[in-house]
Design a protein around this motif. Structure first.
Motif, PDB file in Angstrom:
ATOM      1  N   TYR A 233    -109.262 -63.030   7.134  1.00 52.25           N
ATOM      2  CA  TYR A 233    -109.803 -62.871   5.780  1.00 52.25           C
ATOM      3  C   TYR A 233    -109.657 -64.171   4.992  1.00 52.25           C
ATOM      4  N   ALA A 244    -104.064 -67.968  -4.993  1.00 52.08           N
ATOM      5  CA  ALA A 244    -105.461 -67.513  -4.957  1.00 52.08           C
ATOM      6  C   ALA A 244    -105.693 -66.358  -5.935  1.00 52.08           C
ATOM      7  N   ASP A 246    -108.216 -64.078  -5.531  1.00 49.49           N
ATOM      8  CA  ASP A 246    -108.806 -62.938  -4.829  1.00 49.49           C
ATOM      9  C   ASP A 246    -107.811 -61.762  -4.768  1.00 49.49           C
TER      10      ASP A 246
END
Ligand SMILES: Nc1ncnc2c1ncn2[C@@H]1O[C@H](COP(=O)(O)OP(=O)(O)OP(=O)(O)O)[C@@H](O)[C@H]1O
Length: 253
Positions: A233, A244, A246
């Protein structure tokens, strides 16, 4: 051997390359196009939730499980194309530290270490050479004094160290670690993590570690791969991934 520039990173050679690996088990696509590379001298940590397919991935890498499709190359050899004797030969260059230490309970520490050496490295028949290698491996994990103890006399952390010494004795180029800190208290776990790094430096090995323990990624990884839904991923340094935005990546930190 792999020699193309694309197989190098900062001058390091790619020693494992996994491309689009697929593996279905009982109708479930456990690995669904997984990609990963390990470079010479690198410490790569693969993290993923329980059941994400980390163990299946390692089993596919070393030919303990067949792959459905995709390529796996280790030290320049295409794993799915090797026959059993070629696989056995390649596995001499790969050390394993699997979940649980799996020492032979009826054998002393010395006998546990001698066992793989006598079985796999037939060139080491000489008693003094074997004794030297056993002591050297034990010294590397700080347990030379435990040479005559039985596994039942060892703590969990000591067992893990002895298992690591038993792996080292075959002088592998790459060591695979499956959850090396599971079941250990936080202090012992940290000692094992430090030992993994020390061994990597001393023996110039490369490490592939699969774990839920983010501390391992934080303390010693050069790079981290996040395995989600059977795919790579995200990958990067611990710092990069920890920063990050995300949400799927954030959930790991
Ligand atoms: N031999 C098998 N037959 C069928 N399904 C399997 C087999 N081995 C593993 N699986 C399934 O594949 C999936 C991935 O398992 P795997 O053991 O690789 O996960 P993992 O990421 O290593 O988990 P954990 O961190 O809990 O060890 C799970 O759903 C598991 O039930």
């Amino acid at each position: 051997m792999l020699s193309d520039e694309s197989h190098k990173k900062n001058g390091q050679q790619k020693i494992i390359e996994v491309v689009q690996l697929h593996k279905e088990l009982s109708g479930n696509p456990v690995l669904n196009g997984f990609d990963m590379s390990l470079y010479d001298g690198e410490c790569l940590v693969v993290i993923g939730k329980s059941g994400a397919g980390k163990t299946v991935m390692i089993r596919c890498l070393v030919g303990l499980m067949t792959v459905d499709s995709g390529s796996v190359s280790i030290l320049g050899k295409s794993i799915p194309d090797l026959d059993q004797s070629q696989l056995d030969h390649l596995r001499l260059d790969i050390g394993f530290l699997f979940q649980g230490s799996a020492l032979y309970d009826s054998m002393s520490v010395r006998e546990n270490l001698e066992f793989p050496l006598r079985r796999l490295r037939k060139e080491y028949a000489d008693k003094d050479a074997v004794d030297h290698m056993v002591r050297d491996a034990l010294a590397s994990v700080g347990l030379e004094h435990a040479i005559d103890l039985m596994p039942s006399e060892l703590s969990g952390g000591m067992k893990r160290r002895i298992a690591l010494a038993r792996t080292l004795i075959l002088r592998p180029q790459i060591i695979f670690y499956d959850e090396p800190t599971t079941g250990l208290d936080p202090i012992t776990a940290k000692e094992i993590i430090k030992l993994i790094k020390d061994i990597q430096v001393k023996y110039k090995t490369s490490s592939l570690i699969i774990t839920h323990d983010l501390n391992i990624a934080k303390l010693i990884s050069d790079r981290v791969v996040i395995l989600v839904d059977g795919q790579n991923y995200a990958e990067g340094t611990y710092k990069e991934l920890a920063a990050a935005g995300d949400p799927v990546i954030k959930a790991f930190f």
